[in-house]
Design a protein around this motif. Structure first.
Motif, PDB file in Angstrom:
ATOM      1  N   TYR A 456       0.833  -1.202   0.000  1.00 44.05           N
ATOM      2  CA  TYR A 456       0.000   0.000   0.000  1.00 44.05           C
ATOM      3  C   TYR A 456       0.873   1.259   0.000  1.00 44.05           C
ATOM      4  O   TYR A 456       0.636   2.200  -0.770  1.00 44.05           O
ATOM      5  N   GLN A 457       1.900   1.272   0.841  1.00 46.27           N
ATOM      6  CA  GLN A 457       2.799   2.422   0.881  1.00 46.27           C
ATOM      7  C   GLN A 457       3.587   2.557  -0.422  1.00 46.27           C
ATOM      8  O   GLN A 457       3.871   3.684  -0.872  1.00 46.27           O
ATOM      9  N   PHE A 458       3.921   1.437  -1.034  1.00 52.65           N
ATOM     10  CA  PHE A 458       4.632   1.463  -2.313  1.00 52.65           C
ATOM     11  C   PHE A 458       3.782   2.147  -3.396  1.00 52.65           C
ATOM     12  O   PHE A 458       4.255   2.990  -4.144  1.00 52.65           O
ATOM     13  N   VAL A 459       2.486   1.786  -3.445  1.00 50.74           N
ATOM     14  CA  VAL A 459       1.595   2.387  -4.434  1.00 50.74           C
ATOM     15  C   VAL A 459       1.410   3.870  -4.145  1.00 50.74           C
ATOM     16  O   VAL A 459       1.412   4.694  -5.068  1.00 50.74           O
ATOM     17  N   LYS A 460       1.224   4.236  -2.885  1.00 51.33           N
ATOM     18  CA  LYS A 460       1.071   5.660  -2.546  1.00 51.33           C
ATOM     19  C   LYS A 460       2.308   6.446  -2.948  1.00 51.33           C
ATOM     20  O   LYS A 460       2.201   7.611  -3.397  1.00 51.33           O
ATOM     21  N   GLY A 461       3.464   5.839  -2.826  1.00 54.93           N
ATOM     22  CA  GLY A 461       4.687   6.496  -3.275  1.00 54.93           C
ATOM     23  C   GLY A 461       4.694   6.733  -4.766  1.00 54.93           C
ATOM     24  O   GLY A 461       5.139   7.794  -5.236  1.00 54.93           O
ATOM     25  N   LYS A 462       4.165   5.788  -5.514  1.00 55.79           N
ATOM     26  CA  LYS A 462       4.070   5.960  -6.963  1.00 55.79           C
ATOM     27  C   LYS A 462       3.059   7.028  -7.344  1.00 55.79           C
ATOM     28  O   LYS A 462       3.171   7.668  -8.401  1.00 55.79           O
TER      29      LYS A 462
END
Length: 465
Positions: A456-462
């Motif tokens: 989830y944090q990875f996608v928010k970073g993108k």
């Protein structure tokens, strides 16, 4: 068997004997007098060895070989670690007495499975026979195996053991390690001997054991697009879990096919350097639990093809239709320490790669959408517009995330694959090529299913958040 004792009786464990509960609190030598107050001294004099291992992968150096030749791991190029290792002969109760009946406090350190040391020079295994398209097998007689308990899982902190009496210090003992302490046994003092506490110093050691046995070794050669970067945590965890799963499946399959008690066998795996820079070789080995060998490994080699087919059936056809592993397929009491690591779908992928050179597909976008549902719900709760199976000119996108001025098409790929490999392909790359307003990101399925908050944090970073 001392290998089992390294787990069941390790310092910190509780043991019930004659309806009384004891906490293991030390290790001593076997052949000492009851009047001897310093019963661990012979262990440190006779049994102290140097254990050389890699903290990042499975590499272990033979304790009976040269220990100073290698500074870096020949498999992952990580820096090798060294530790003192003693072979315990007798485990003793904490302070030599039973604990209170309501005392349930205990540590649960586990010993490693038997490790097959990697030779420092050339591979010393010969007489290989082909199995499948990417596999080989051989029989290795009278080889050293090592079982080690490194202390608390994940820290490899070892045990603080007194060099005189063998008492194990509690974790975080600090300065108390250099003050007098009670011995983990009762001493029959002679009349002219003053009764006093031990003043020995503590030493950080691993508890280990080496023994000889016969092995059946099955080797697979891993190459791109399989993820080979074992210095990275995800590829390393995927490979370890997959190999652990195959080894347990082969153990169960061999015991069923040969009609043997699974306790007669044990198993392990290791990584060895490949012939080329772009390869890794993985060894899975079955061995007899009876020291010196009982011939079961050789029998398993005679029926290896049939045993592998049984193992594949165990992995693919779980009666409980579990998501990773359960007691109806792979889990049993003796492998309880590895229950969370066993994943029959990772095992199937690697085993089919060995047998048929099959590469897991990435074109089932509908199945990817199902796996991504949980991630989509989290993003929706955070205010993003998410669509599963969004139809874009006839293309089903597993998960489409919209925000102001940005659209992300999210797909997943199998855990054992390297998405940066030249041979890797994914339909989202092909279908959405030329759509400048839609960015494609791919998430490792192993990472997604085991660390949803991280994904989830990875996608928010993108998304630039």
């Amino acid at each position: 068997m001392i290998g089992k004792a390294l787990t069941e009786y390790a310092p910190g464990r509780q043991i019930v004997i004659n309806k009384k509960t004891y906490r293991s609190g030390g290790v001593i030598s076997a052949n000492v007098s009851l009047t001897d107050p310093d019963r661990a001294v012979p262990l440190f004099q006779r049994q102290l060895k140097t254990y050389v291992y890699c903290t990042q992968c499975t590499f272990v150096q033979d304790p009976f070989g040269a220990v100073n030749e290698l500074a870096y791991c020949p498999i992952c190029n990580g820096k090798l670690a060294k530790a003192d290792m003693i072979v315990p002969e007798v485990f003793t109760p904490e302070e030599g007495r039973a604990v209170d009946e309501f005392d349930r406090d205990q540590e649960l350190p586990y010993a490693t499975s038997a490790q097959f040391p990697v030779p420092a020079g050339e591979d010393d295994l010969t007489n290989w026979f082909e199995i499948g398209l990417r596999g080989q097998y051989t029989y290795a007689a009278n080889r050293h195996l090592v079982i080690v308990n490194k202390g608390k899982k994940g820290t490899d902190s070892g045990f603080q053991i007194c060099e005189k009496c063998g008492a194990a210090a509690t974790e975080g003992g600090g300065a108390t390690q250099y003050t007098k302490h009670r011995r983990p046994y009762l001493v029959q003092w002679k009349n002219d001997k003053k009764r006093e506490d031990c003043d020995g110093q503590y030493r950080t050691v691993f508890l280990g054991h080496t023994f000889l046995s016969d092995l059946l070794v099955i080797r697979m050669t891993l190459a791109s697009p399989i993820a080979l970067d074992i210095q990275s945590s995800i590829p390393r965890a995927v490979l370890n879990d997959g190999l652990r799963t195959i080894s347990e499946a082969l153990l169960l399959a061999a015991s069923r096919y040969l009609d043997l008690d699974p306790a007669e066998f044990s198993t392990g795996f290791r990584l060895v350097p490949g012939d080329m820079h772009e390869e890794i070789r993985a060894d899975i080995y079955l061995f007899d639990t009876l020291s010196g060998g009982a011939g079961y490994s050789e029998r398993a080699g005679q029926y290896l093809e049939e045993i592998i087919n049984v193992a594949l059936e165990i992995l693919e056809e779980c009666p409980g239709h579990c998501s990773r592993s359960c007691t109806q397929c792979l889990r049993y009491y003796q492998n309880q320490h590895w229950h969370n690591d066993l994943d029959r779908f990772l095992g199937v992928a690697l085993l089919r790669y060995l047998l048929f050179d099959d590469i897991p597909c990435t074109d089932n976008l509908a199945a990817q959408g199902e796996v991504l549902r949980a991630l989509g719900r989290l993003l929706t709760l955070d205010g993003y517009k998410c669509s599963s199976s969004f139809l874009n000119n006839g293309v089903s996108v597993p998960l489409l995330v919209k925000t102001e001025g940005r659209q992300l098409a999210i797909g997943i790929y199998h855990g054992i694959l390297d998405k940066n490999a030249a041979e890797f392909s994914h339909p989202l790359y092909d279908y959405l090529n030329g759509y400048d307003e839609i960015d494609v990101i791919l998430i490792n399925e192993y990472f997604l299913t085991r660390n949803l908050p991280g994904a989830y944090q990875f996608v928010k970073g993108k998304l630039g958040i």
